[in-house]
Design an enzyme around this catalytic site. Structure first.
Site, mmCIF file in Angstrom:
data_model
loop_
_atom_site.group_PDB
_atom_site.id
_atom_site.type_symbol
_atom_site.label_atom_id
_atom_site.label_comp_id
_atom_site.label_asym_id
_atom_site.label_seq_id
_atom_site.Cartn_x
_atom_site.Cartn_y
_atom_site.Cartn_z
ATOM 1 N N PHE A 188 -40.165 -54.656 20.994
ATOM 2 C CA PHE A 188 -41.414 -53.856 21.523
ATOM 3 C C PHE A 188 -41.558 -54.223 22.959
ATOM 4 C CE2 PHE A 188 -42.199 -56.244 17.295
ATOM 5 C CZ PHE A 188 -41.336 -55.242 16.481
ATOM 6 N N ASP A 207 -37.879 -60.629 18.953
ATOM 7 C CA ASP A 207 -39.025 -60.685 19.619
ATOM 8 C C ASP A 207 -40.120 -61.283 19.280
ATOM 9 O OD1 ASP A 207 -40.851 -57.915 21.099
ATOM 10 O OD2 ASP A 207 -41.970 -58.738 19.504
ATOM 11 N N ASP A 232 -43.050 -54.324 25.878
ATOM 12 C CA ASP A 232 -44.340 -54.692 26.462
ATOM 13 C C ASP A 232 -44.433 -55.372 27.805
ATOM 14 O OD1 ASP A 232 -43.812 -57.105 26.041
ATOM 15 O OD2 ASP A 232 -45.476 -57.674 24.848
#
Ligand SMILES: Nc1nc2c(c(CN[C@H]3C=C[C@H](O)[C@@H]3O)cn2[C@@H]2O[C@H](COP(=O)(O)O)[C@@H](O)[C@H]2O)c(=O)[nH]1
Length: 306
Positions: A213, A283, A215
């Site tokens: 993800f 992750d 970010d």
């Protein structure tokens, strides 16, 4: 999620400000290949869980709002997760689709017991309305119905969310090429998987298709580990806490190269150990490492996507 992988790889091979360092990847993989730190989902105990559809509703609202905490130095992801959890424990109807469509900024703040306006508060409220409206229109008001409609496929779940909820369409155009990152849609699938421990609503036959993800924490961790290298100009901008515009080459490269680099790490781990490892697991490890290092400097972009 093939489009996330393919378009991130395209960015990595045309990148001007961020480099994926293959020697850096080898070193990190060598140091962890036999013992990838396993991080339990909800290791912090901050999420609502009742083993039923309300948990899915909670996670969907959480991930609709799961972005851009850094402009308020004291606000973290934890405040959102635990604030929404407390609100739901007090009143089981707070995330009903009709109520989601009516929240105002001050009401959202009150729900989270946050004493001042939230970063991008108007956008957060607008996205709650969007979620309530579309849940009601297409899914009988229930996020669990989205999951049930996807036949145990995480990639179908991500695609369905992106199709129905514009706020989750985390994509951009880079050097004339469409790039898909889908951070919050993928994190929702991973959260459902993690919360239900791969069973019930969390059973997906293709959980390996999810990427990391992208970010603002993971790129900073990868840079510190020597997996990503920044141009001097980019390193100075981040070091000086200067904002990077959403959709700029720099921003897209930071995110896409992170996805690509972790896919490379995973390939190498599989090749060297013969053991399967999921990008989601990598992750969680990288992210948990990042948030436990508050000194880590991350890039600052005002974005509703992460
Ligand atoms: N790559 C990645 N990014 C993640 C998460 C999560 C939360 N996952 C939870 C789910 C299960 C686990 O138990 C985790 O607790 C949040 N973020 C992003 O980080 C930023 C928040 O930073 P800060 O300002 O320091 O709070 C913000 O962009 C947020 O969207 C993740 O897992 N992976």
């Amino acid at each position: 999620m093939e489009e996330v992988r393919a378009s991130s790889a395209w960015v990595a091979s045309h990148s001007s400000h961020v480099t994926v360092d293959s020697e850096g990847i080898e070193k990190v993989v060598e140091s962890v290949e036999n013992s990838i730190p396993k991080v339990e989902w909800n290791y912090e105990g901050i999420h609502y869980f009742d083993n039923g559809p309300l948990t899915v509703q909670y996670l969907f609202v959480l991930d609709a709002l799961n972005f851009c905490f850094w402009p308020d130095q004291e606000l973290n992801y934890d405040d959102l997760a635990s604030g929404l959890k407390a609100a739901l424990e007090k009143d089981q109807s707070v995330f009903n689709a009709d109520r989601l469509q009516k929240y105002t900024g001050p009401e959202l703040r009150e729900l989270l017991k946050w004493p001042r306006p939230l970063p991008l508060e108007d956008e957060r409220v607008r996205l709650m309305h969007e979620v309530g409206f579309e849940l009601e229109r297409s899914f009988g008001g229930k996020a669990s119905n989205i999951v049930e409609s996807c036949g145990k496929s995480a990639s179908k779940l991500v695609a369905t969310i992106a199709r129905h909820f514009p706020g989750f369409r985390d994509h951009t155009v880079y050097k004339g090429h469409q790039v898909f990152l889908y951070k919050r849609a993928q994190i929702f699938a991973a959260d459902v998987w993690g919360a239900f421990k791969g069973k019930g609503y969390g059973e997906f036959n293709d959980v390996g298709s999810i990427t990391i993800f992208a970010d603002y924490i993971v790129p900073a961790v990868l840079q510190q580990l020597g997996v990503l290298r920044y141009s001097t100009t980019l390193a100075n901008i981040i070091g000086a806490n200067k904002e990077i515009g959403s959709g700029t080459e720099e921003e897209v490269e930071l995110r896409a190269c992170s996805i690509y680099a972790v896919e490379k790490m995973r390939d190498l781990i599989v090749k060297r150990t013969g053991k399967q490892v999921l990008s989601v697991e990598l992750d969680l490890w990288l992210w948990a490492y990042g948030v436990s290092n508050p000194s880590l400097q991350h890039h600052r972009t005002l974005s509703i996507y992460y």
